[in-house]
Design a protein around this motif. Structure first.
Motif, short mmCIF file in Angstrom:
data_model
loop_
_atom_site.label_atom_id
_atom_site.label_comp_id
_atom_site.label_asym_id
_atom_site.label_seq_id
_atom_site.Cartn_x
_atom_site.Cartn_y
_atom_site.Cartn_z
N ILE A 6 -8.32 -18.41 8.29
CA ILE A 6 -7.25 -17.52 7.57
C ILE A 6 -7.85 -16.89 6.72
O ILE A 6 -7.77 -15.80 5.57
N LEU A 7 -7.55 -18.57 5.32
CA LEU A 7 -7.68 -18.42 4.05
C LEU A 7 -9.10 -18.31 3.47
O LEU A 7 -9.41 -18.19 1.91
N GLY A 8 -10.03 -18.34 4.66
CA GLY A 8 -11.31 -18.12 4.10
C GLY A 8 -12.59 -19.70 3.58
O GLY A 8 -12.93 -19.37 3.04
N HIS A 9 -11.56 -21.01 3.98
CA HIS A 9 -12.16 -22.26 3.57
C HIS A 9 -13.20 -22.01 4.23
O HIS A 9 -12.95 -22.17 5.49
N VAL A 10 -13.97 -22.58 3.53
CA VAL A 10 -15.43 -23.34 4.86
C VAL A 10 -15.02 -24.47 5.25
O VAL A 10 -15.09 -25.21 6.20
N ASP A 11 -14.31 -26.03 3.97
CA ASP A 11 -13.81 -26.66 5.11
C ASP A 11 -12.33 -27.14 5.16
O ASP A 11 -11.64 -26.94 3.66
N SER A 12 -11.97 -27.73 5.98
CA SER A 12 -10.16 -27.44 6.30
C SER A 12 -9.90 -28.82 5.45
O SER A 12 -8.27 -28.48 4.67
N LYS A 13 -10.52 -29.67 4.34
CA LYS A 13 -9.88 -30.35 3.23
C LYS A 13 -9.97 -29.14 2.43
O LYS A 13 -8.33 -30.09 1.52
N SER A 14 -9.75 -28.48 1.76
CA SER A 14 -9.08 -27.64 1.43
C SER A 14 -8.14 -26.96 1.36
O SER A 14 -7.17 -26.60 0.62
N THR A 15 -7.94 -26.83 2.79
CA THR A 15 -6.79 -26.01 3.35
C THR A 15 -5.60 -27.72 3.44
O THR A 15 -4.44 -27.31 3.34
N ALA A 16 -5.83 -28.42 3.41
CA ALA A 16 -4.48 -29.85 3.12
C ALA A 16 -3.43 -29.71 2.80
O ALA A 16 -2.56 -30.17 2.42
N VAL A 17 -4.39 -29.33 0.77
CA VAL A 17 -3.51 -28.93 -0.47
C VAL A 17 -1.89 -28.71 0.35
O VAL A 17 -1.20 -28.49 -0.67
N TYR A 18 -1.90 -27.47 1.29
CA TYR A 18 -0.70 -26.91 2.15
C TYR A 18 0.21 -27.89 2.80
O TYR A 18 1.25 -27.72 2.75
N LEU A 19 -0.94 -28.92 3.01
CA LEU A 19 0.52 -29.87 4.17
C LEU A 19 1.83 -30.76 3.28
O LEU A 19 2.49 -30.59 4.13
N HIS A 20 1.83 -30.43 2.29
CA HIS A 20 2.81 -30.99 1.78
C HIS A 20 3.65 -29.84 1.32
O HIS A 20 5.53 -31.19 1.86
N THR A 21 3.72 -28.90 1.59
CA THR A 21 4.75 -27.94 1.80
C THR A 21 5.48 -28.27 3.39
O THR A 21 6.31 -27.84 3.02
N ASP A 22 5.76 -28.58 4.28
CA ASP A 22 5.85 -28.45 5.83
C ASP A 22 6.96 -29.96 5.49
O ASP A 22 6.67 -30.42 5.82
N LEU A 23 7.73 -29.46 5.03
CA LEU A 23 8.21 -30.84 4.79
C LEU A 23 9.02 -31.22 6.30
O LEU A 23 9.48 -32.48 7.07
N ASN A 24 9.46 -30.01 7.07
CA ASN A 24 9.58 -30.48 8.96
C ASN A 24 9.22 -30.95 9.27
O ASN A 24 8.95 -32.54 10.57
N GLY A 25 7.56 -30.67 9.18
CA GLY A 25 6.50 -31.03 9.94
C GLY A 25 6.63 -32.95 9.05
O GLY A 25 6.18 -34.16 10.11
N LEU A 26 7.00 -33.27 7.78
CA LEU A 26 6.23 -34.33 7.03
C LEU A 26 7.87 -35.62 8.25
O LEU A 26 7.57 -36.36 8.26
N LYS A 27 8.83 -34.81 7.63
CA LYS A 27 10.14 -35.50 8.45
C LYS A 27 9.48 -36.03 9.93
O LYS A 27 10.07 -37.28 10.53
N SER A 28 8.83 -34.91 10.89
CA SER A 28 8.76 -35.40 11.93
C SER A 28 7.87 -36.71 12.29
O SER A 28 7.57 -37.40 12.61
N CYS A 29 6.86 -36.71 11.33
CA CYS A 29 6.54 -38.45 10.94
C CYS A 29 6.40 -39.41 10.53
O CYS A 29 6.03 -40.52 10.71
N ALA A 30 7.93 -39.43 9.80
CA ALA A 30 8.34 -40.67 9.47
C ALA A 30 9.15 -41.54 10.27
O ALA A 30 9.32 -40.78 11.35
N LEU A 31 8.40 -42.76 9.96
CA LEU A 31 8.90 -43.52 11.22
C LEU A 31 10.88 -44.41 10.55
O LEU A 31 11.02 -44.64 9.34
#
Length: 158
Positions: free
Chosen positions: A124-149
């Protein structure tokens, strides 16, 4: 769409029959087709009928002052966006980014929160490499909380 894609958008890129916008991205040189969503379509029609100066320019968005031509390569659309944000009565907290790039960031964050995959967001963002999209991962706090041990559980099983 990136600012550079919006500035380079031509009338011929709009296909009203299929309700799509087809462009070659300025940054990646990759062809992409976007749907013209209902609200976007009507906003474009309203702009073309009532706001865009009558001119021969092939570009969708042109300067509102003569000469009516495409925005220059160094044109800073941030100031224009900021002006219309203020006119719309939208308040942006001090220090908070705003403008076209922040809209892309908000879109990516919202898609991530709604469970869209990184591959879909990249497309959707038109990124050729999904690594470029990874910078947005820090914004999903609920998703990050689900990864916490749980430390208690880790030490119990050790």
């Amino acid at each position: 769409m990136r600012v550079s894609d919006i500035k380079a958008l031509k009338l011929s890129d709009l296909n009203w029959e299929t309700k799509t916008i087809t462009i070659v991205q300025e940054k990646t040189k990759v062809g992409v087709t976007y749907p013209i969503l209902h609200d976007v379509g009507w906003a474009l029609i309203d702009y073309l009928r009532h706001a865009r100066p009558i001119c021969e320019s092939p570009y969708v968005f042109v300067r509102l002052n003569a000469p009516f031509e495409a925005f220059g390569e160094n044109a800073n659309l941030h100031n224009i966006i900021t002006q219309y944000i203020r006119l719309a009565g939208i308040t942006v907290p001090r220090g908070k980014r705003h403008g076209l790039h922040s809209l892309r960031h908000s879109l990516a964050s919202t898609l991530l929160e709604q469970g869209a995959s990184l591959a879909v967001i990249s497309e959707i963002l038109g990124h050729v490499d999904s690594k470029s999209t990874a910078v947005y991962l820090h914004t999903d706090l609920n998703g990050l909380k689900s990864c916490a041990l749980d430390p208690e559980e880790v030490f119990r099983n050790a």
